[in-house]
Design a protein around this motif. Structure first.
Motif, PDB file in Angstrom:
ATOM      1  N   LEU A 188      45.817  68.495  81.479  1.00  0.00           N
ATOM      2  CA  LEU A 188      46.356  67.835  80.287  1.00  0.00           C
ATOM      3  C   LEU A 188      45.298  66.954  79.636  1.00  0.00           C
ATOM      4  CD1 LEU A 188      49.927  66.702  81.470  1.00  0.00           C
ATOM      5  CD2 LEU A 188      49.400  68.391  79.686  1.00  0.00           C
ATOM      6  N   SER A 189      44.547  66.261  80.460  1.00  0.00           N
ATOM      7  CA  SER A 189      43.486  65.381  79.952  1.00  0.00           C
ATOM      8  C   SER A 189      42.349  66.192  79.331  1.00  0.00           C
ATOM      9  CB  SER A 189      42.956  64.498  81.082  1.00  0.00           C
ATOM     10  OG  SER A 189      43.995  63.708  81.623  1.00  0.00           O
ATOM     11  N   LEU A 190      41.989  67.304  79.970  1.00  0.00           N
ATOM     12  CA  LEU A 190      40.949  68.183  79.423  1.00  0.00           C
ATOM     13  C   LEU A 190      41.360  68.732  78.058  1.00  0.00           C
ATOM     14  CD1 LEU A 190      39.945  70.260  82.565  1.00  0.00           C
ATOM     15  CD2 LEU A 190      38.371  68.912  81.158  1.00  0.00           C
ATOM     16  N   ILE A 191      42.589  69.191  77.955  1.00  0.00           N
ATOM     17  CA  ILE A 191      43.076  69.762  76.700  1.00  0.00           C
ATOM     18  C   ILE A 191      43.082  68.699  75.601  1.00  0.00           C
ATOM     19  CG2 ILE A 191      45.114  70.727  75.554  1.00  0.00           C
ATOM     20  CD1 ILE A 191      45.680  72.194  78.263  1.00  0.00           C
ATOM     21  N   ALA A 192      43.546  67.506  75.940  1.00  0.00           N
ATOM     22  CA  ALA A 192      43.581  66.425  74.946  1.00  0.00           C
ATOM     23  C   ALA A 192      42.169  66.064  74.486  1.00  0.00           C
ATOM     24  CB  ALA A 192      44.288  65.203  75.528  1.00  0.00           C
ATOM     25  N   TYR A 193      41.221  65.997  75.421  1.00  0.00           N
ATOM     26  CA  TYR A 193      39.839  65.655  75.069  1.00  0.00           C
ATOM     27  C   TYR A 193      39.206  66.790  74.262  1.00  0.00           C
ATOM     28  CZ  TYR A 193      35.368  63.206  75.617  1.00  0.00           C
ATOM     29  OH  TYR A 193      34.190  62.528  75.390  1.00  0.00           O
ATOM     30  N   ALA A 194      39.447  68.031  74.667  1.00  0.00           N
ATOM     31  CA  ALA A 194      38.923  69.179  73.925  1.00  0.00           C
ATOM     32  C   ALA A 194      39.453  69.169  72.492  1.00  0.00           C
ATOM     33  CB  ALA A 194      39.300  70.487  74.627  1.00  0.00           C
ATOM     34  N   ASN A 195      40.747  68.921  72.329  1.00  0.00           N
ATOM     35  CA  ASN A 195      41.340  68.858  70.987  1.00  0.00           C
ATOM     36  C   ASN A 195      40.716  67.744  70.162  1.00  0.00           C
ATOM     37  OD1 ASN A 195      43.077  71.069  71.257  1.00  0.00           O
ATOM     38  ND2 ASN A 195      44.696  69.808  72.134  1.00  0.00           N
TER      39      ASN A 195
END
Length: 179
Positions: free
Chosen positions: A127-134
């Motif tokens: 979830l954190s990776l996806i948020a940072y990638a976005n």
């Protein structure tokens, strides 16, 4: 440290903090109040030293010393420490590609034995990776050099695809997912 590096460090730390806060607020677990998310601060690195004494540990990475070098090299990095109450449960480090199209998870580790977040630590990390990638405008996540076939299988179940290394020095195997 040059002023431009310090400015980048401060800007991207604010992004990382924003991601940690938004992911924490969105955690769907009944015991979410016991979970906290931080960067790789001194408390996390001190507790990570204790992992060296766990016989079931499967990686040989010195979070205390090696992450400091990594953090100095990559101000845009992804970093995450996941805590359950006052116990460190998981650490992760990664970085965006040079052009920002991909976010690489270079290393992630969950404490061996009796984890309070077994089965959930990776979900929180993802979830954190996806948020940072976005936030950075990246279109895919790569999990670099999975440790073994069982871990590759785990990532495949989570919707990732496996890409085998060509054998070239700068092209290791990885698992990839579009975001």
């Amino acid at each position: 440290m040059q002023a431009t590096h310090m400015e980048a460090e401060a800007r991207y730390e604010s992004y990382r903090e924003m991601v940690r806060n938004s992911v924490k607020a969105a955690l769907p677990y009944g015991d979410s109040s016991n979970i906290s998310l931080t960067g790789l601060n001194s408390a996390a690195l001190r507790q990570a030293k204790l992992w060296n004494d766990i016989s079931e540990r499967r990686v040989d990475f010195n979070w205390y010393s090696d992450s400091n070098t990594y953090r100095k090299m990559y101000p845009k990095r992804f970093e995450l420490a996941i805590w359950y109450q006052n116990r460190l449960e998981s650490l992760s480090l990664g970085r965006p590609s040079f052009n920002g199209e991909r976010l690489r998870l270079e290393l992630t580790e969950r404490v061996a034995n009796h984890s309070m977040l077994k089965g959930r630590a990776f979900s929180i990390t993802e979830l954190s990776l996806i948020a940072y990638a976005n936030l950075l405008g990246a279109s895919e996540i790569r999990i670099m050099q999975p440790i073994n076939d069982s871990v590759v299988g785990f990532y495949l179940q989570k919707g990732y695809s496996y890409v085998a290394s060509t054998g070239a020095k700068h092209f290791p195997d990885y698992c990839v997912k579009k975001v």
